[in-house]
Design an enzyme around this catalytic site. Structure first.
Site, mmCIF file in Angstrom:
data_model
loop_
_atom_site.group_PDB
_atom_site.id
_atom_site.type_symbol
_atom_site.label_atom_id
_atom_site.label_comp_id
_atom_site.label_asym_id
_atom_site.label_seq_id
_atom_site.Cartn_x
_atom_site.Cartn_y
_atom_site.Cartn_z
ATOM 1 N N GLU A 216 -12.832 -2.036 11.924
ATOM 2 C CA GLU A 216 -12.750 -1.304 10.661
ATOM 3 C C GLU A 216 -13.861 -1.661 9.670
ATOM 4 O O GLU A 216 -14.534 -0.783 9.142
ATOM 5 C CB GLU A 216 -11.380 -1.571 10.029
ATOM 6 C CG GLU A 216 -11.227 -0.974 8.645
ATOM 7 C CD GLU A 216 -9.862 -1.254 8.031
ATOM 8 O OE1 GLU A 216 -8.984 -1.807 8.713
ATOM 9 O OE2 GLU A 216 -9.685 -0.914 6.843
ATOM 10 N N ASP B 229 -8.554 -9.057 4.322
ATOM 11 C CA ASP B 229 -8.445 -7.873 5.173
ATOM 12 C C ASP B 229 -9.593 -7.747 6.173
ATOM 13 O O ASP B 229 -10.471 -6.909 5.986
ATOM 14 C CB ASP B 229 -8.398 -6.631 4.275
ATOM 15 C CG ASP B 229 -7.832 -5.419 5.000
ATOM 16 O OD1 ASP B 229 -7.322 -5.573 6.109
ATOM 17 O OD2 ASP B 229 -7.902 -4.309 4.425
ATOM 18 N N GLU C 288 0.828 -1.216 0.000
ATOM 19 C CA GLU C 288 0.000 0.000 0.000
ATOM 20 C C GLU C 288 0.856 1.257 0.000
ATOM 21 O O GLU C 288 0.642 2.179 0.792
ATOM 22 C CB GLU C 288 -0.967 -0.017 1.196
ATOM 23 C CG GLU C 288 -1.891 -1.226 1.159
ATOM 24 C CD GLU C 288 -2.969 -1.234 2.229
ATOM 25 O OE1 GLU C 288 -2.740 -0.662 3.307
ATOM 26 O OE2 GLU C 288 -4.032 -1.826 1.957
#
Ligand code: GCW
Length: 845
Positions: A412, A384, A306
């Site tokens: 998240e 994820d 990332e």
């Protein structure tokens, strides 16, 4: 016996039930229970040097015995056999002061402890293998007392793993006065403020005691997307103070590193891990750190992921990168946690491309190439932190490498603490998963403890939990979310612990001993994962949230057609990723043979992962006889139904827990109940339009009890499109200009009692007000201020993140009366309105 240091400092406990004390409230037991126990009146601390965990243990015992039992025990000099005493020390200090160890304490492992409550003359013994073990044992004893458990027992306990870390994704940046927390939903950072490290550590000490009580032994305080400036002298000096604060409770400190630091802040022309100047730079920096923090735990590194720099930039391997840090740390006994979360952007048009393959592709060939003090840190699933993932295949691909599992305490993708989600059952499902590695039973938890096929072992392993504890008083924003922090620590110590047992302990410690409180919280918590999965993403398709945005509300369109690889490959014919070896991406083949065979075949793949491993037609029949599309519809309706029960269950506890925490949690549960309907409607509309397949029960897009705002008589309000359009009932909402607006209609339904639900949007750039009235009577008023009450991700648009619902239960109305919503805009919030629904009893429209 050596000097006893008397701890005068108060623990900063307050009577107010604002959540600050977490599960360490030391609340008084009923006299009838407390009187059953003959508590120690003397606290004997062995070698309690200033600021040591032993000294902290003394302070905790004083506070705990006083708070829970009203016994004012005093820290005092005394002999080992002083009557009515609790003695706390380490194996070493105990032997020195008292002679032979009790039998069970003789073979403690690192951080382990011996606890005995059955000594003669009401004595209690707490002996740690080290000082950390001693304070863990102290907290364990106090946890028993606080739960009214006065069982006489003696036992030794050791951690399953040596790495029991917390990771923070806190930024050094000056975003306002306090730094921001990436994927944090509990206010800004505890550690950083005004682009610097904070100097007031009082709050940090309180956090340290919470972490110590759940046996966390290290914390990384800065984001893995690391700012290289963290390593400058001024920051390291201040970080050393933070380390001091954590050390008083036996928690060591670690740091995330930016791989390019030697170049970006060190003035070198390169950050190549094999370049001698780079190696020397890291060696010196590591020495600098250990000078300030002699017990520094180690590093955490996110490399080549990332946008983060890493060794691959210089065509070096990830092992070359990890080993460079490992060698710098080795002389000091530090370790490096090197993250396996490495992947590249992918071509959507390539049906063989798969982000789930990335970790094994990058790391498998590196097995055997890591230094002994490298631990590869692996997210629990291959992608994820989704609502449902299989265990990462990487856990069964590194036979000689130490591994840690990365879990997220911050939610998240799981409702960001605005939705209730008790995570332990999800974590347990991964930990309990049997990889059949080498054809033997080898669960993920076994692998983490160092077990490998053929009876082999590796030295280390463990847990890393991403916590978003922030400046909010209640630590995580949501009181109920604290069970996740608590059980994370419990599982890191003992991955075989039971989700319900842990929750019961936490509930008693957090809210008291009332059975109904325990049962209600247990019921809601245990239903929370299935409910969330039902109304977000089913059958292993992942959380259907906005993956290119804030990861909060629904937006399934965002999953496909981009390079991020969180794909569902949904189109009008079918949905799911073909991850088989035969026709797909080959991901199933990354698991050991027995598991690979199970996932390769649609018939043997567990249904809750069927779309993770297979691309199937919408009309594929599941074991229930339902098609996939009908399962989606039904699951979404069922999940939203369950969420409606949460506020009602919680209301049973009114008066049984303090008002402050009761009200704060009720607000969240009411909000969640509304947002679960937003999720349900959005997802059902989206796939209904995509597939053209109707809901067999005719609920989708057919809201017979709703009056759409755009069809009401409007004054000051005008039509506004939601984006994506599925966020609004009927595709359209209304918003008001500066002067405000009204939307009214004649009630077409039969006279009777209804639950009235108002669909509206609570955007973040204003605090509008709405008033609902029937005839002349005001039914209720509310404000669009969720952004200042829940620190979830925000949105200024009319979308799945801002869409909300307000419910008024049991309203009597007459047919033909006028229903009116009055909107008073504020800031950028034009009091957006979507619909008013009159729900007869038992109907969730
Ligand atoms: O889940 C993703 C998050 C990023 C995070 C990244 C990671 C810290 O959306 O915010 O960055 O994972 O784990 O590195």
């Amino acid at each position: 016996m050596r000097s006893v240091f008397l701890v005068a400092a108060s623990l900063g406990l307050t009577a107010a039930e604002d959540g600050l004390a977490g599960w360490l409230r030391y609340a008084p037991l009923d006299e009838s229970i407390a009187s059953e126990y003959s508590a120690p009146t003397t606290i004997i601390l062995l070698n309690a040097t200033e600021n040591s965990p032993i000294a902290s243990a003394g302070a905790e015992l004083e506070a705990g015995l006083s708070g829970v039992l009203g016994v004012e025990a005093k820290v005092a000099e005394g002999a080992c056999d002083t009557a009515s005493s609790v003695i706390v020390g380490t194996v070493g200090s105990y032997q020195e002061a008292c002679g032979d160890l009790p039998e069970g304490a003789a073979e403690l492992g690192e951080d382990g402890f011996w606890l005995s409550t059955e000594g003669e003359d009401d004595t209690v013994q707490i002996i740690g293998q080290n000082e950390r073990g001693a304070i863990y044992g102290t907290f364990e004893y106090l946890s028993m007392i606080a739960q009214g458990n006065f069982t006489k027992l003696s036992y030794a306990t050791n951690p399953a793993v040596s790495v029991r870390w917390i990771n923070h994704w806190d930024n050094l940046n000056a975003g306002g006065s306090h730094g921001s927390v990436e994927r944090g939903y509990a206010g800004p950072s505890l550690f950083f403020s005004n682009n610097a490290v904070v100097s007031d550590t009082s709050r940090i000490k309180q956090y340290a005691r919470l972490l110590s009580s759940i046996r966390i032994n290290a914390i990384v305080i800065n984001n893995v997307n690391a700012d290289a400036n963290i390593l400058n002298d001024r920051n390291l000096d201040a970080i050393a103070k933070i380390a001091d604060a954590f050390r008083t409770y036996g928690v060591r400190l670690g740091l995330s590193l930016n791989f390019a630091s030697p170049q970006s802040v060190g003035g070198l022309s390169t950050f190549d891990p094999l370049d001698q100047s780079v190696i020397s730079w890291w060696t010196r920096k590591t020495e600098d750190i250990y000078k300030r923090i002699p017990d520094f735990a180690g590093y955490l590194v996110k490399a080549n992921s990332e946008g983060q720099p890493g060794p691959i930039t210089y065509r070096r391997t990830l092992a070359d990168g990890a080993n460079m840090f490992a060698r710098a740390l080795k002389p000091f006994g530090g370790i490096i946690l090197f993250r396996a979360f490495v992947y590249n952007q992918l071509e959507y048009s390539n049906r063989k491309a798969d982000r789930a393959n990335a970790a094994v592709e990058f790391f498998k060939e590196l097995d055997g190439k890591f230094e002994e003090n490298v631990v590869v840190q692996i997210k629990y699933g291959p992608i994820d932190f989704q609502v449902r993932e299989p265990a990462s295949p990487l856990f069964a691909n590194l036979p000689t490498t130490s591994m840690a599992i990365e879990l997220q305490i911050t939610q998240e993708y799981l409702g960001q603490q605005a939705h209730l989600f008790y995570l332990a059952p999800l974590w347990k499902e991964i930990l309990d998963f049997d990889m059949r590695w080498g054809g033997e039973e080898l669960r993920v938890s076994d692998i983490l403890t160092g077990k490998r096929p053929g009876g082999k072992t590796v030295a280390r392993g463990g847990f890393a939990g991403v916590s978003n504890v922030g400046m909010e008083k209640s630590w995580l924003g949501s009181h109920l979310a604290m069970s996740n922090l608590y059980t994370y620590g419990r599982l890191a110590w003992n991955p075989w612990d039971d989700s319900v047992d842990m929750l019961h302990d936490w509930t008693r410690l957090t809210f008291g001993l009332d059975d109904e409180v325990r049962d209600v919280i247990t019921q809601m918590s245990m239903e929370s994962w299935p409910a969330y999965e039902n109304y977000t993403g089913n059958l292993g398709v992942q959380t259907l949230t906005d993956i290119t945005g804030n990861h909060y509300g629904p937006n399934p369109a965002s999953q496909d057609g981009n390079g991020w690889g969180q794909w569902t490959r949904a189109d009008r014919n079918g949905i799911g990723m073909d991850r088989t070896v035969a026709t797909g991406t080959g991901n199933a083949g990354q698991y050991p043979p027995e598991v690979a065979a199970r996932y390769e075949d649609v018939e043997t793949t567990p249904e809750n992962l069927i779309l993770w491993f297979h691309h199937l037609p919408w009309t594929h029949k599941l074991s229930t006889g339902k098609t996939i599309i009908q399962h989606f519809y039904d699951a979404h309706y069922a999940g939203a139904e369950t969420a409606q029960t949460f506020p009602l269950l919680w209301q049973k506890l009114e008066g049984k827990i303090d008002d402050e925490r009761y009200e704060a949690q009720l607000y969240r549960l009411e909000y969640q109940a509304g947002h679960s309907v937003v999720w349900r409607d959005f997802i059902c509309r989206f796939y209904n339009r995509m597939t053209g397949i109707a809901d067999e029960l005719d609920r989708v897009n057919n809201h017979v009890w709703r009056i759409e705002a755009e069809k009401m008589t409007l004054s000051g309000y005008s039509r506004a499109n939601a984006n994506p359009s599925e966020a609004a009932s009927g595709g359209t909402a209304v918003t008001a200009g500066g002067g405000g607006g009204t939307a009214s209609a004649e009630i077409p339904f039969d006279s009777g009692v209804y639950d009235i639900a108002v669909g509206y949007f609570d955007v973040s750039n204003g605090k509008a007000k709405w008033t609902l009235s029937i005839g002349d009577e005001v039914i209720g008023e509310w404000q669009g201020d969720v952004e200042s009450r829940i620190s979830k991700a925000t949105s200024n648009g009319l979308d799945g993140h801002s869409a909300a619902r307000k419910l008024f239960r049991g309203v009597t109305v007459e047919k033909g009366q006028t229903v009116k919503v009055t909107g008073s805009p504020n800031g950028g919030e034009g009091a957006p309105l979507d619909y008013v629904s009159f729900q007869p009893e038992g109907i969730l429209d």
